[in-house]
Design a protein around this motif. Structure first.
Motif, PDB file in Angstrom:
ATOM      1  N   SER A 456      31.977  49.130 -31.868  1.00  0.00           N
ATOM      2  CA  SER A 456      33.107  49.921 -32.353  1.00  0.00           C
ATOM      3  C   SER A 456      34.371  49.488 -31.633  1.00  0.00           C
ATOM      4  O   SER A 456      34.549  49.788 -30.445  1.00  0.00           O
ATOM      5  N   GLY A 457      35.228  48.754 -32.345  1.00  0.00           N
ATOM      6  CA  GLY A 457      36.453  48.258 -31.733  1.00  0.00           C
ATOM      7  C   GLY A 457      36.141  47.321 -30.583  1.00  0.00           C
ATOM      8  O   GLY A 457      35.431  46.329 -30.745  1.00  0.00           O
ATOM      9  N   ARG A 458      36.636  47.649 -29.396  1.00  0.00           N
ATOM     10  CA  ARG A 458      36.409  46.815 -28.218  1.00  0.00           C
ATOM     11  C   ARG A 458      35.157  47.232 -27.455  1.00  0.00           C
ATOM     12  O   ARG A 458      34.845  46.657 -26.422  1.00  0.00           O
ATOM     13  N   ASN A 459      34.432  48.229 -27.953  1.00  0.00           N
ATOM     14  CA  ASN A 459      33.302  48.785 -27.221  1.00  0.00           C
ATOM     15  C   ASN A 459      31.960  48.451 -27.867  1.00  0.00           C
ATOM     16  O   ASN A 459      31.848  48.328 -29.093  1.00  0.00           O
ATOM     17  N   ILE A 460      30.951  48.315 -27.012  1.00  0.00           N
ATOM     18  CA  ILE A 460      29.560  48.258 -27.442  1.00  0.00           C
ATOM     19  C   ILE A 460      28.825  49.339 -26.670  1.00  0.00           C
ATOM     20  O   ILE A 460      28.817  49.343 -25.430  1.00  0.00           O
ATOM     21  N   THR A 461      28.213  50.274 -27.392  1.00  0.00           N
ATOM     22  CA  THR A 461      27.455  51.355 -26.766  1.00  0.00           C
ATOM     23  C   THR A 461      25.974  51.134 -27.012  1.00  0.00           C
ATOM     24  O   THR A 461      25.567  50.781 -28.125  1.00  0.00           O
ATOM     25  N   GLY A 462      25.169  51.324 -25.961  1.00  0.00           N
ATOM     26  CA  GLY A 462      23.731  51.109 -26.077  1.00  0.00           C
ATOM     27  C   GLY A 462      22.946  52.130 -25.288  1.00  0.00           C
ATOM     28  O   GLY A 462      23.504  52.922 -24.514  1.00  0.00           O
ATOM     29  N   THR A 463      21.611  52.097 -25.465  1.00  0.00           N
ATOM     30  CA  THR A 463      20.716  53.045 -24.798  1.00  0.00           C
ATOM     31  C   THR A 463      19.684  52.290 -23.974  1.00  0.00           C
ATOM     32  O   THR A 463      19.058  51.341 -24.460  1.00  0.00           O
ATOM     33  N   LEU A 464      19.496  52.721 -22.722  1.00  0.00           N
ATOM     34  CA  LEU A 464      18.481  52.141 -21.851  1.00  0.00           C
ATOM     35  C   LEU A 464      17.141  52.824 -22.096  1.00  0.00           C
ATOM     36  O   LEU A 464      17.086  54.031 -22.386  1.00  0.00           O
ATOM     37  N   ALA A 465      16.067  52.076 -21.959  1.00  0.00           N
ATOM     38  CA  ALA A 465      14.737  52.634 -22.194  1.00  0.00           C
ATOM     39  C   ALA A 465      14.361  53.676 -21.146  1.00  0.00           C
ATOM     40  O   ALA A 465      13.515  54.546 -21.403  1.00  0.00           O
ATOM     41  N   SER A 466      14.968  53.602 -19.967  1.00  0.00           N
ATOM     42  CA  SER A 466      14.722  54.597 -18.925  1.00  0.00           C
ATOM     43  C   SER A 466      15.967  54.716 -18.059  1.00  0.00           C
ATOM     44  O   SER A 466      16.794  53.809 -18.002  1.00  0.00           O
ATOM     45  N   ALA A 467      16.081  55.865 -17.399  1.00  0.00           N
ATOM     46  CA  ALA A 467      17.256  56.095 -16.556  1.00  0.00           C
ATOM     47  C   ALA A 467      17.165  55.254 -15.289  1.00  0.00           C
ATOM     48  O   ALA A 467      16.088  55.139 -14.686  1.00  0.00           O
ATOM     49  N   PRO A 468      18.268  54.643 -14.851  1.00  0.00           N
ATOM     50  CA  PRO A 468      18.258  53.865 -13.611  1.00  0.00           C
ATOM     51  C   PRO A 468      17.917  54.747 -12.413  1.00  0.00           C
ATOM     52  O   PRO A 468      18.252  55.937 -12.383  1.00  0.00           O
ATOM     53  N   VAL A 469      17.241  54.176 -11.430  1.00  0.00           N
ATOM     54  CA  VAL A 469      16.888  54.915 -10.217  1.00  0.00           C
ATOM     55  C   VAL A 469      17.852  54.609  -9.080  1.00  0.00           C
ATOM     56  O   VAL A 469      17.906  55.336  -8.099  1.00  0.00           O
TER      57      VAL A 469
END
Length: 532
Positions: A456-469
Motif C-alpha cells: 500500500s503506497g510506500r508500505n508493505i505490511t506483513g504477519t509473522l508466524a510467531s511473536a518475537p522473543v
C-alpha cells in the motif's frame, strides 16, 4: 727587575675581585659598584634587561609621554611598550625622539601587508583567468566526459554490437577501454603513452566496452552535444592498487586529455564517473572500513582530478555507484555495506542500488554481456536526470520498520509494487521468507506467513508466524539477495533477489527493446525496528 706589589695594589685587587664576583654571581637585581665609582649590572640583570628591551640597549617606557619626559642622552634607544598608538623602538637625536626604521612591529606589519597584497593579487589574477575561461566556454555546446572507474564489473568483458548513437561519441585513439591501449598490453599498471591519448576518434564498440555502449545509448540526444568515453577500470585490482602508481596517473592523464580534446573540438567539458563493485577487494578479504577508507581516497582523488582538468576548482564530478550481487561470503556483504556508505558520504554521489536484476552469467557474479549494456543505460539515464533535471535518481531502500505483536510494516523511500515478472524471491530459507523479505529475531529467523504481505503506497505490511522473543533492538528485517543454483539461459531470467520494485519507473531498453528496466529494492538489513 720586577716591580714589587704595594699594599694599595693588594687593596685594589681585592676590590676588583669583589666586583667581578658580584658581576658573575649577583642576582637579576644586583647593580655592581666598582672601586672607581662606576656602576654595571650583574650578568643576570644585563641579560634580563636585554630581553626586556627586545635584545637592544633600549630603555623601556610604558608610554611615549614617559619616554619624552626622560633625561636620556642623545644617541640613546628607548622602547615604548604599552602605549595605544605609539609602541615601538625610538632613537634620540638632537633632543628629539625618532621612531627607528628597525622597529620590529613596523617591519612585521609591512611584511604582512605586502604578503597579503601579493596573495590577493595572485588570487585576483587566477579568478580573472577562470572567469575569462568560463566566459569563453559559456556559449559553447556541452560535452560529457564519461569515465568508467573501479574493478571487475567495469573492466573489459565481452563484446557488443555498435550502438546506433555511437557516431556522436568519441574515445581515446587507443580505444575506449584502458586495456586496449597498446602501452599496457602486458601490464595494465604501466604509465601510459601520450600517443594513446593524443587524439579522439569515433567510438567503435569492441571487447570490454559494453557499459559504455549503454551509457551512449541513453545519453545521446540529451543536453550533451558530444560524449567522450574512457574506461579506466582494471579487473582484479584492489582500490588500494588503483589509487597508486600507473593506474591513478593514467586516470589523471585520461581526464586532462579528454577535457583538452573537447575544448579543442569547440565543446565545454563536463566530467562524470561510473564505478562498479569491488570484487577484487572482496577476494582480498577487505573489511568494510578498509574498502570505505580506500574508496574515499580513490574517488575523492578522481573528483579532484576532474576539477583540475575542467579548470573549475569548485566542481565536484557526479559519481554513479552500483552494488554487487550479495553472495553468501561475508566479505561480499562488507564491500556492499562500504559502497552504500561511500555513496552516502561522497558529494554528488548517485546510488543506483544493486545490479542483481540484470541476467547473470553462469558464475552468478558477473552479468551477461547484454546486461552490461542494460546497466550502462541505467547509468546514462541517471546522469541525464542529474544534468537535465538537476535531480538524483535513488535506489529503493527501506526507511522505517515498525512492529506490533506479530504485525510489521516496512516503509520504503518510494511507492512499491510486487512484481514477479523478472525476479524470484530467493532467500536463505525460502519457506520462511516472503517476496525476499526475511525477519530475524535475535539471530533466529521467524517465518513470515505466506501470502500475508499487503502493498500500500510506500508500505508493505506483513504477519509473522510467531511473536518475537527478543527486544526491539534485536529485531532485523532483511531484503534478501541470495544466489541461485540456476544457470542463465537466454529468455529465462533466473535472477536472485526480492520481487519488490519501485512503482511506475520502468523504461524500455534502447539496446534490447524487449527488456524493460526497473528499480528494484536494494538488498539491505534494517536493524532499527521500533514499536508501532
Amino acid at each position: 727587575m720586577a716591580e714589587l706589589l704595594t699594599i694599595q695594589d693588594s687593596i685594589d685587587g681585592r676590590l676588583d675581585v669583589k666586583s667581578l664576583g658580584e658581576a658573575a654571581n649577583g642576582d637579576e637585581n644586583t647593580q655592581v659598584v666598582t672601586r672607581t665609582g662606576e656602576t654595571y649590572p650583574s650578568a643576570k640583570k644585563a641579560i634580563k634587561t636585554m630581553f626586556a628591551n627586545g635584545g637592544l640597549p633600549a630603555q623601556p617606557f610604558a608610554t611615549k609621554a614617559m619616554m619624552t619626559a626622560s633625561t636620556l642622552a642623545n644617541g640613546s634607544y628607548a622602547q615604548v611598550t604599552d602605549d595605544t598608538t605609539n609602541n615601538g623602538l625610538y632613537l634620540k637625536a638632537a633632543g628629539a625622539w625618532v621612531k627607528s626604521a628597525y622597529d620590529p612591529l613596523t617591519q612585521a606589519n609591512t611584511y604582512t601587508d605586502t604578503a597579503i597584497k601579493s596573495v590577493a593579487d595572485s588570487n585576483a589574477a587566477y579568478l580573472k583567468y577562470l572567469n575569462n575561461l568560463e566566459q569563453a566556454n559559456k556559449d559553447k555546446p556541452n560535452a560529457a566526459i564519461v569515465i568508467l572507474l573501479g574493478q571487475s564489473l567495469n573492466a573489459p568483458r565481452g563484446t557488443a554490437v555498435q550502438t546506433k548513437s555511437s557516431p556522436i561519441a568519441k574515445m581515446p585513439v587507443g580505444g575506449a577501454s584502458i586495456t586496449q591501449w597498446a602501452y599496457n598490453a602486458t601490464n595494465a599498471l604501466w604509465v601510459g603513452s601520450y600517443s594513446e591519448l593524443e587524439t579522439a576518434v569515433d567510438y567503435v564498440s569492441g571487447a570490454g566496452q559494453t557499459p559504455a555502449t549503454g551509457i551512449i545509448s541513453a545519453m545521446s540526444g540529451g543536453v550533451f552535444s558530444r560524449l567522450y568515453i574512457g574506461n579506466a577500470a582494471i579487473g582484479a585490482r584492489t582500490l588500494d592498487v588503483l589509487s597508486d602508481g600507473g593506474a591513478i596517473t593514467n586516470l589523471n592523464a585520461l581526464l586532462h586529455r579528454l577535457c583538452t580534446l573537447a575544448r579543442n573540438d569547440g565543446y565545454n567539458p563536463q566530467v562524470m564517473f561510473y564505478t562498479a563493485h569491488g570484487e577484487a577487494d572482496a577476494a582480498a578479504s577487505a573489511t568494510e572500513q578498509d574498502y570505505y577508507s580506500d574508496g574515499i581516497r580513490y574517488y575523492s582523488t578522481a573528483q579532484l582530478y576532474a576539477a583540475q582538468a575542467m579548470r573549475k576548482p569548485n566542481y565536484r564530478a557526479p559519481i554513479v555507484f552500483t552494488h554487487p550481487p550479495q553472495q553468501n561470503a561475508p566479505t561480499d556483504k562488507e564491500i556492499k555495506a562500504a559502497i552504500k556508505r561511500l555513496a552516502s558520504d561522497l558529494p554528488n554521489s548517485i546510488d543506483l542500488g544493486s545490479i542483481y536484476q540484470y541476467p547473470m552469467s553462469s558464475d552468478r557474479v558477473h552479468p551477461t554481456e547484454t546486461s552490461y549494456v542494460l546497466r550502462g543505460e541505467k547509468v546514462g539515464k541517471a546522469l541525464n536526470s542529474y544534468f537535465e533535471q538537476a535531480s538524483i535518481d535513488k535506489a529503493l531502500y527501506m526507511t522505517d520498520v515498525t512492529l506490533s505483536g506479530t504485525t510489521f510494516t516496512a516503509t520504503f523511500n518510494a511507492t512499491v509494487v510486487r512484481d514477479v515478472s523478472l525476479n524470484f524471491g530467493q532467500a536463505l530459507n525460502a519457506s520462511q521468507a516472503e517476496d525476499g523479505l526475511e525477519w530475524i529475531d535475535n539471530g533466529t529467523q521467524i517465518a513470515i506467513v505466506s501470502n500475508s504481505l499487503v502493498y500500500s503506497g510506500r508500505n508493505i505490511t506483513g504477519t509473522l508466524a510467531s511473536a518475537p522473543v527478543g527486544t526491539l533492538e534485536q529485531q532485523k528485517l532483511r531484503v534478501a539477495e541470495q544466489a541461485t543454483t540456476a544457470t542463465y539461459v537466454l529468455g529465462n531470467d533466473v535472477n536472485a533477489g526480492s520481487v519488490i520494485r519501485k512503482a511506475g519507473d520502468g523504461w524500455q531498453s534502447i539496446y534490447t527493446p524487449s527488456y524493460v528496466n526497473y528499480v528494484w529494492a536494494t538488498g539491505q538489513t534494517y536493524n532499527k525496528v521500533r514499536g508501532a
